[in-house]
Design a protein around this motif. Structure first.
Motif, PDB file in Angstrom:
ATOM      1  N   VAL A  21       0.840  -1.198   0.000  1.00 24.40           N
ATOM      2  CA  VAL A  21       0.000   0.000   0.000  1.00 24.40           C
ATOM      3  C   VAL A  21       0.876   1.248   0.000  1.00 24.40           C
ATOM      4  N   SER A  22       0.563   2.200  -0.861  1.00 24.80           N
ATOM      5  CA  SER A  22       1.341   3.438  -0.980  1.00 24.80           C
ATOM      6  C   SER A  22       1.097   4.367   0.212  1.00 24.80           C
ATOM      7  N   ASN A  23       2.145   5.094   0.582  1.00 23.20           N
ATOM      8  CA  ASN A  23       2.017   6.042   1.691  1.00 23.20           C
ATOM      9  C   ASN A  23       1.160   7.253   1.327  1.00 23.20           C
ATOM     10  N   LYS A  24       0.829   7.428   0.042  1.00 24.39           N
ATOM     11  CA  LYS A  24      -0.019   8.563  -0.339  1.00 24.39           C
ATOM     12  C   LYS A  24      -1.418   8.453   0.257  1.00 24.39           C
ATOM     13  N   TYR A  25      -1.776   7.249   0.704  1.00 27.32           N
ATOM     14  CA  TYR A  25      -3.103   7.036   1.283  1.00 27.32           C
ATOM     15  C   TYR A  25      -3.140   7.255   2.801  1.00 27.32           C
ATOM     16  N   VAL A  26      -2.013   7.630   3.408  1.00 25.15           N
ATOM     17  CA  VAL A  26      -1.933   7.617   4.873  1.00 25.15           C
ATOM     18  C   VAL A  26      -3.008   8.494   5.524  1.00 25.15           C
ATOM     19  N   LYS A  27      -3.219   9.708   5.035  1.00 22.24           N
ATOM     20  CA  LYS A  27      -4.234  10.582   5.649  1.00 22.24           C
ATOM     21  C   LYS A  27      -5.630   9.995   5.470  1.00 22.24           C
ATOM     22  N   LEU A  28      -5.896   9.479   4.285  1.00 21.54           N
ATOM     23  CA  LEU A  28      -7.196   8.865   4.007  1.00 21.54           C
ATOM     24  C   LEU A  28      -7.440   7.685   4.942  1.00 21.54           C
ATOM     25  N   ILE A  29      -6.413   6.865   5.148  1.00 19.62           N
ATOM     26  CA  ILE A  29      -6.529   5.706   6.041  1.00 19.62           C
ATOM     27  C   ILE A  29      -6.888   6.153   7.449  1.00 19.62           C
ATOM     28  N   MET A  30      -6.133   7.107   7.977  1.00 20.72           N
ATOM     29  CA  MET A  30      -6.353   7.531   9.358  1.00 20.72           C
ATOM     30  C   MET A  30      -7.681   8.276   9.513  1.00 20.72           C
ATOM     31  N   ASP A  31      -8.089   9.015   8.483  1.00 23.20           N
ATOM     32  CA  ASP A  31      -9.395   9.690   8.542  1.00 23.20           C
ATOM     33  C   ASP A  31     -10.529   8.671   8.578  1.00 23.20           C
ATOM     34  N   GLU A  32     -10.429   7.622   7.755  1.00 23.22           N
ATOM     35  CA  GLU A  32     -11.460   6.587   7.733  1.00 23.22           C
ATOM     36  C   GLU A  32     -11.510   5.850   9.069  1.00 23.22           C
ATOM     37  N   VAL A  33     -10.349   5.552   9.640  1.00 23.94           N
ATOM     38  CA  VAL A  33     -10.284   4.865  10.926  1.00 23.94           C
ATOM     39  C   VAL A  33     -10.963   5.698  12.012  1.00 23.94           C
ATOM     40  N   SER A  34     -10.760   7.018  11.965  1.00 20.39           N
ATOM     41  CA  SER A  34     -11.338   7.894  12.993  1.00 20.39           C
ATOM     42  C   SER A  34     -12.862   7.874  12.985  1.00 20.39           C
ATOM     43  N   ASN A  35     -13.459   7.448  11.866  1.00 19.76           N
ATOM     44  CA  ASN A  35     -14.922   7.345  11.801  1.00 19.76           C
ATOM     45  C   ASN A  35     -15.453   6.191  12.644  1.00 19.76           C
ATOM     46  N   TYR A  36     -14.574   5.265  12.989  1.00 19.38           N
ATOM     47  CA  TYR A  36     -14.996   4.070  13.729  1.00 19.38           C
ATOM     48  C   TYR A  36     -14.545   4.070  15.189  1.00 19.38           C
ATOM     49  N   GLY A  37     -13.535   4.845  15.518  1.00 16.34           N
ATOM     50  CA  GLY A  37     -13.066   4.850  16.898  1.00 16.34           C
ATOM     51  C   GLY A  37     -11.670   5.426  17.019  1.00 16.34           C
ATOM     52  N   ILE A  38     -10.933   4.942  18.017  1.00 18.78           N
ATOM     53  CA  ILE A  38      -9.596   5.457  18.315  1.00 18.78           C
ATOM     54  C   ILE A  38      -8.550   4.406  17.948  1.00 18.78           C
ATOM     55  N   ALA A  39      -7.541   4.820  17.179  1.00 17.03           N
ATOM     56  CA  ALA A  39      -6.450   3.909  16.807  1.00 17.03           C
ATOM     57  C   ALA A  39      -5.455   3.825  17.955  1.00 17.03           C
ATOM     58  N   THR A  40      -5.438   2.676  18.626  1.00 19.56           N
ATOM     59  CA  THR A  40      -4.520   2.499  19.751  1.00 19.56           C
ATOM     60  C   THR A  40      -3.220   1.818  19.337  1.00 19.56           C
ATOM     61  N   TYR A  41      -3.258   1.073  18.251  1.00 18.02           N
ATOM     62  CA  TYR A  41      -2.052   0.512  17.637  1.00 18.02           C
ATOM     63  C   TYR A  41      -1.996   1.040  16.203  1.00 18.02           C
ATOM     64  N   LYS A  42      -0.831   1.523  15.798  1.00 19.12           N
ATOM     65  CA  LYS A  42      -0.648   2.019  14.424  1.00 19.12           C
ATOM     66  C   LYS A  42       0.729   1.552  13.941  1.00 19.12           C
ATOM     67  N   ARG A  43       0.743   0.395  13.298  1.00 22.19           N
ATOM     68  CA  ARG A  43       2.008  -0.211  12.902  1.00 22.19           C
ATOM     69  C   ARG A  43       2.117  -0.348  11.383  1.00 22.19           C
ATOM     70  N   VAL A  44       3.314  -0.089  10.886  1.00 21.38           N
ATOM     71  CA  VAL A  44       3.578  -0.135   9.446  1.00 21.38           C
ATOM     72  C   VAL A  44       4.659  -1.191   9.193  1.00 21.38           C
ATOM     73  N   TYR A  45       4.298  -2.236   8.442  1.00 19.67           N
ATOM     74  CA  TYR A  45       5.169  -3.389   8.248  1.00 19.67           C
ATOM     75  C   TYR A  45       5.816  -3.372   6.865  1.00 19.67           C
ATOM     76  N   GLY A  46       7.113  -3.721   6.818  1.00 17.22           N
ATOM     77  CA  GLY A  46       7.778  -3.825   5.532  1.00 17.22           C
ATOM     78  C   GLY A  46       9.283  -3.837   5.649  1.00 17.22           C
ATOM     79  N   ASP A  47       9.924  -4.122   4.545  1.00 14.26           N
ATOM     80  CA  ASP A  47      11.374  -4.079   4.438  1.00 14.26           C
ATOM     81  C   ASP A  47      11.749  -2.652   4.040  1.00 14.26           C
ATOM     82  N   TYR A  48      12.292  -1.897   4.986  1.00  8.81           N
ATOM     83  CA  TYR A  48      12.551  -0.483   4.750  1.00  8.81           C
ATOM     84  C   TYR A  48      13.733  -0.225   3.823  1.00  8.81           C
ATOM     85  N   ALA A  49      14.348  -1.293   3.334  1.00  7.86           N
ATOM     86  CA  ALA A  49      15.338  -1.146   2.270  1.00  7.86           C
ATOM     87  C   ALA A  49      14.648  -0.947   0.930  1.00  7.86           C
TER      88      ALA A  49
END
Length: 262
Positions: free
Chosen positions: A16-44
């Protein structure tokens, strides 16, 4: 919602592209509070490392995974293991799985079996199996394009003073993709829900209609069909009648009802 969810947001950054990050967090806020926010991947990986600039702004936790074997994603495994650890901790009531990868289908099903609400997010290419395994699914590329259209229209209006937004640039885009429920299917489900759940006078509160529609059609969102809300979508169905009344408990709010035309 009557009770605010505590949500674990687990993002597959390799998918998933990071360009969606604001959209993701805005959508999540419609359902509640994000208590875990983890981003998985090979950062190389450059596409994954692009997420680094978002970590501080959105308080995301990077979950660094190195892919030692070609064709095998260590981050997928790490995400699944962490999801189960979080499930057994009892600290959340909802999971948001952000990926277009069908590898998380079984995870979504397992979390639902444990009584968790599961929100899926990904692009149109997401396999049907993963979409159906989630309680609700948000197609990020469709919503992103819609936001871009609104922003471009606002900018054009500001420059010209009175230019109208071109509202049909993405017409039927959702229905053309196999992962997006077809509008005709949505219409049939709406009719069925009204027949089943309407009061004796035939009317149903569209809030109840929307809840049942989301349960029946995974991936349903009125914005997928260029409609800002459910009531806007319903007026496109020729056999639906809409009635808006004042809320008896708050004169500034309205209640919208729908029924089948006789």
């Amino acid at each position: 919602m009557s009770e605010e969810h505590k949500i674990a947001v687990l993002i597959d950054a390799e998918n998933v592209s990071n360009k969606y990050v604001k959209l993701i967090m805005d959508e999540v806020s419609n359902y509640g509070i994000a208590t875990y926010k983890r981003v998985y991947g090979d950062y190389a990986n450059p596409s994954v490392s692009a997420w680094m600039k978002n970590l501080q702004e959105y308080a995301l936790t990077p979950a660094l995974q190195c892919n030692y074997t070609s064709g095998k994603s260590a981050s997928d495994t790490a995400l699944i293991i962490d999801a189960m650890d979080i499930l057994y901790s009892g600290n959340v009531s909802c999971f948001c799985l952000v990926s277009s990868d069908s590898d998380f289908t079984k995870l979504a099903m397992r979390l639902k079996e444990a009584g968790m609400m599961v929100i899926g997010m990904g692009e149109e290419k997401t396999p049907k199996a993963f979409v159906a395994a989630c309680e609700t699914f948000k197609f990020l590329d469709l919503l992103y394009r819609k936001e871009e259209e609104v922003e471009k229209a606002a900018a054009a209006a500001a420059r010209s003073g009175a230019k109208k937004e071109s509202a049909q640039t993405q017409k039927n885009a959702a229905a053309e993709d196999n992962s997006i429920p077809k509008l005709a299917d949505i219409e049939r489900e709406v009719y069925s829900i009204i027949r089943t759940h309407a009061e004796e006078d035939g009317w149903i509160n569209i809030s109840e209609l929307g809840i049942n529609l989301g349960k029946r059609v995974p991936g349903f969102d009125p914005r997928n069909y260029q409609c800002s809300k459910l009531s806007t979508l319903l007026v496109r169905f020729k056999n639906i009648e809409i009635n808006t009344v004042e809320n008896p408990h708050n004169k500034f709010l309205k209640i919208v009802y729908a029924k089948l035309k006789e």
